[in-house]
Design a protein around this motif. Structure first.
Motif, PDB file in Angstrom:
ATOM      1  N   LYS A  51      36.814  47.003  29.526  1.00  0.00           N
ATOM      2  CA  LYS A  51      36.869  47.458  30.918  1.00  0.00           C
ATOM      3  C   LYS A  51      37.590  48.815  30.998  1.00  0.00           C
ATOM      4  N   SER A  52      38.793  48.839  30.430  1.00  0.00           N
ATOM      5  CA  SER A  52      39.568  50.093  30.510  1.00  0.00           C
ATOM      6  C   SER A  52      38.813  51.255  29.874  1.00  0.00           C
ATOM      7  N   SER A  53      37.980  50.923  28.860  1.00  0.00           N
ATOM      8  CA  SER A  53      37.192  51.968  28.198  1.00  0.00           C
ATOM      9  C   SER A  53      36.308  52.691  29.197  1.00  0.00           C
ATOM     10  N   LEU A 614      42.449  51.726  39.321  1.00  0.00           N
ATOM     11  CA  LEU A 614      43.595  50.828  39.138  1.00  0.00           C
ATOM     12  C   LEU A 614      43.267  49.900  37.975  1.00  0.00           C
ATOM     13  N   ASP A 615      44.074  50.017  36.925  1.00  0.00           N
ATOM     14  CA  ASP A 615      43.826  49.207  35.733  1.00  0.00           C
ATOM     15  C   ASP A 615      44.831  48.057  35.710  1.00  0.00           C
ATOM     16  N   GLU A 616      44.316  46.863  35.848  1.00  0.00           N
ATOM     17  CA  GLU A 616      45.139  45.648  35.899  1.00  0.00           C
ATOM     18  C   GLU A 616      46.276  45.769  36.919  1.00  0.00           C
ATOM     19  N   PRO A 617      45.972  45.891  38.224  1.00  0.00           N
ATOM     20  CA  PRO A 617      47.054  46.039  39.216  1.00  0.00           C
ATOM     21  C   PRO A 617      47.697  44.700  39.601  1.00  0.00           C
TER      22      PRO A 617
END
Ligand SMILES: Nc1ncnc2c1ncn2[C@@H]1O[C@H](COP(=O)(O)OP(=O)(O)O)[C@@H](O)[C@H]1O
Ligand SMILES: [Mg+2]
Length: 681
Positions: A51-53, A614-617
């Protein structure tokens, strides 16, 4: 054809917002295609599903880099899909607020300025030390003293040079005088020499003339010429006499020869016998006759022998019978006879030759006698003729004698006349010499020359010349001295210049270091002011968001506090006490605080923000807070931002979605590539 195994490719279509994304060989994505709309796009899936990729890919596509690359945690090549060795390296993204504010720029300038100021100060100190060792006062005093000395030397030199010029002028004029006097002296010497020579000649001529009495040249000439005429006449007559004399002496010579011939003829004839010639003639005839007879005889004997040799039996001479022996005897006796005859003939032939010579001689004697006889008749009485001629010769000779006397007289007269001529010439020369001497004396008297004056000029000239040498030496010495002093002066000047330069530099360095220190202080001030201003604004925005997001009543405010060059995130409790989030708050509180901080930072730093990721908020958030967050994301945030990307492992957050929602699947242990399912209805 590009090889996708080695090249990552991210395609992104952006029209005000991000609408489409394609990932090829990018990290865990082999080939992923995603569409997005405005509003909240949710990417949900377990950890490591890729996902973050997707967020990294967007960042890479937009800016050509990502934070991990910037911070040198990974290289660009690590983005290419491969089999990574490290497991999830997510999290721990500490953001430095100063970096965000670009405040570190001030800091770096400040530290540079400080370094610079320090360096300047060090240089200033070392320069101060350098000039402290120089005694400026002494140098300046020495410089002024030498300057004075130089001026004095200059003046001295000018005086000497003037004096030199004047001396040179005097020398020039004296030399001119001297040269003209010397010329006159030479002239006078030459004249004296000539006068002496003339005097010599005069006394010579006078002595010569005094030896002789007075004479009358014309009388002497006359006398001489008279006698000379007479002599010439007589000499004409004498010529005839001379001719006669020579003809007589020729005749005497001839007669002398005749007389000699007569004597020879008489002598010859006295001895000569004329019979001898006849006798010899007869003897020769007799001998010739006898030789001829013998020749005939020889011929007949030869003939007889030849006949005897040819014939046999009969005698050829007497026709009688002839025996062989008789014949032989006959040949022999005839041969013997012939030999004898031949011998006689040879002897006779010799005699004949002698006789013939004798006859020849006699013949010539005979002819000579005949000649002499004839000559004697012709000559006759030579002796008396000779006597006659001799007498004549003496007669004529005596005529010649008186001419010689006259000649001697003329010669004597000539001598006297020549002598007189010579004396006359000497007289004239004497006159000429006297005249010349007088002229030379006059010229000499007219020349204005004084030996004393010459000597005076000479000594004056020498004095001036030696004076000039002295002045030259003096000037040279003074010039050298001046040169040396000048060098010293220049050195002192250089020392002072060096000193001045150092002083100026010290001044500059001190000024520069002070200015830099000021700059550094102002930078600190600016930095602090900026930080404070920023934090003030940030705190206002954060409080607004906090009020919206925080579902409880425990904390009424949130703020950033600057302390000891650090930022502290704090929450305010009901007793108005500020507590540090780090180390004090619960995981949930910290998560809300950091979310609030991030949203606020995004809003402040990018006022026209279009996209927020927003990455893993939701990490550590309880269900209450989660609901609040979902609500805020759906309502408030979409008011502020056009497009939102939310990456989460928490499926509850799907509710916040207003755009596309994707589920990410991947078994990271098997190192599969990411699979994506769209959950959008
Ligand atoms: N170059 C790469 N090639 C293949 N897989 C990679 C590469 N770089 C990272 N990965 C994998 O991708 C995963 C990380 O993806 P990420 O997007 O961070 O997952 P998520 O955000 O879903 O937890 C990890 O499992 C990691 O091993
Ligand atoms: Mg992740």
């Amino acid at each position: 054809m590009p090889k996708y195994d080695f090249v990552s490719k991210v395609l992104i279509y952006v029209f005000v917002m991000i609408k489409h994304l394609e990932l090829q060989n990018f990290r865990s994505h082999r080939n992923t295609k995603l569409d997005f709309t405005e509003g909240n796009n949710i990417l949900v899936g377990i950890s490591g599903s890729g996902k973050s990729s997707v967020l990294d890919a967007i960042c890479f596509a937009l800016f050509g880099t990502i934070t991990k690359i910037q911070r040198k945690k990974i290289k660009v090549s690590d983005l290419v899909m491969s089999k990574p060795t490290k497991e999830n390296e997510a999290g721990n993204r500490m953001t430095h607020i100063d970096e965000l504010l670009r405040l570190e720029m001030f800091e770096s300038i400040r530290s540079k300025a400080t370094r610079c100021a320090n360096r300047f100060r060090n240089q200033e100190i070392s320069k101060k030390e350098t000039i402290a060792s120089i005694n400026e006062k002494e140098i300046r005093e020495r410089k002024t003293f030498i300057e004075k000395e130089l001026k004095n030397l200059e003046k001295d030199n000018e005086i000497i040079e003037k004096e030199l010029r004047e001396t040179q002028k005097r020398i020039d004029s004296l030399e001119k005088d001297f040269a003209s006097l010397m010329e006159k002296k030479k002239k006078i010497e030459k004249l004296k020499e000539n006068i002496t020579r003339l005097q010599g000649l005069i006394s010579f001529y006078e002595e010569e003339l005094s030896k002789h009495e007075k004479f009358d040249l014309s009388y002497l000439k006359n006398e001489y010429e008279k006698k000379k005429d007479l002599l010439d006449q007589k000499e004409n007559g004498n010529l005839k006499i001379e001719k006669e004399l020579s003809s007589i002496s020729y005749r005497i010579d001839e007669l002398d020869k005749d007389l000699e011939e007569k004597r020879q003829a008489n002598n010859f004839l006295r001895q000569y016998d004329s019979n001898n010639f006849q006798i010899v003639k007869k003897d020769l005839e007799k001998m010739r006759k006898s030789f001829f007879e013998k020749k005939l005889r020889k011929g007949s004997i030869n003939e007889a022998i030849n006949k005897l040799k040819e014939t046999q039996g009969i005698c050829p001479i007497c026709d009688r019978e002839l025996t062989e022996s008789k014949r032989k005897d006959l040949i022999e006796s005839k041969t013997a006879e012939l030999k004898k005859l031949e011998e006689e003939m040879r002897r006779l032939d010799k005699f004949l030759g002698d006789k013939e010579k004798e006859l020849e001689k006699e013949q010539s004697e005979f002819e000579k006698a005949k000649y002499f006889e004839r000559r004697l008749k012709e000559l006759g009485d030579v002796e008396s003729r000779l006597e006659e001629q001799k007498r004549k010769f003496f007669e004529v000779q005596s005529k010649k004698e008186d001419l010689r006397g006259l000649k001697e007289e003329v010669e004597e007269l000539k001598k006297g006349y020549d002598k007189a001529l010579d004396l006359k010439e000497k007289e004239e020369k004497l006159k000429e010499c006297k005249g010349k001497e007088a002229v030379l004396r006059k010229i000499m008297e007219e020349i204005d020359f004084d030996e004393n004056r010459l000597e005076k000029v000479r000594s004056k000239l020498e004095i001036q010349k030696s004076r000039k040498i002295g002045l030259d030496k003096d000037l040279e010495f003074k010039k050298d001295l001046k040169e040396e002093k000048k060098k010293l002066f220049n050195q002192l000047k250089r020392d002072l210049d060096f000193l001045e330069m150092n002083k100026r530099e010290i001044e500059f360095l001190s000024h520069a270091s002070k200015t830099l220190a000021k700059l550094s202080n102002s930078l600190i001030e600016v930095q602090e002011t900026l930080r404070e201003e920023f934090v003030k604004t940030l705190n206002e925005v954060m409080n607004e968001i906090w009020n919206d997001l925080y579902p409880y009543e425990d904390y009424i405010g949130i703020r950033f506090k600057i302390e000891e060059r650090d930022y502290l995130l704090q929450l305010c409790d009901l007793k108005n006490k500020w507590m540090n989030v780090e180390g004090f708050s619960s995981g949930g509180e910290r998560a809300i605080a950091s979310l609030v901080m991030r949203i606020a930072l995004s809003v402040i730093l990018a006022p026209r923000l279009k996209v927020l990721m927003l990455d893993e908020p939701t990490h550590n958030l309880d269900s209450n807070t989660m609901e609040k967050l979902i609500d805020i994301l759906k309502t408030h945030i979409s008011n502020l931002i056009e497009q939102l990307f939310i990456v989460t492992h928490d499926e509850r957050l799907i509710q916040a979605g207003t755009g596309y929602t994707y589920e990410f699947l991947r078994e990271s242990a098997k190192r599969e590539s990411t699979k994506v399912n769209s959950l959008t209805i």
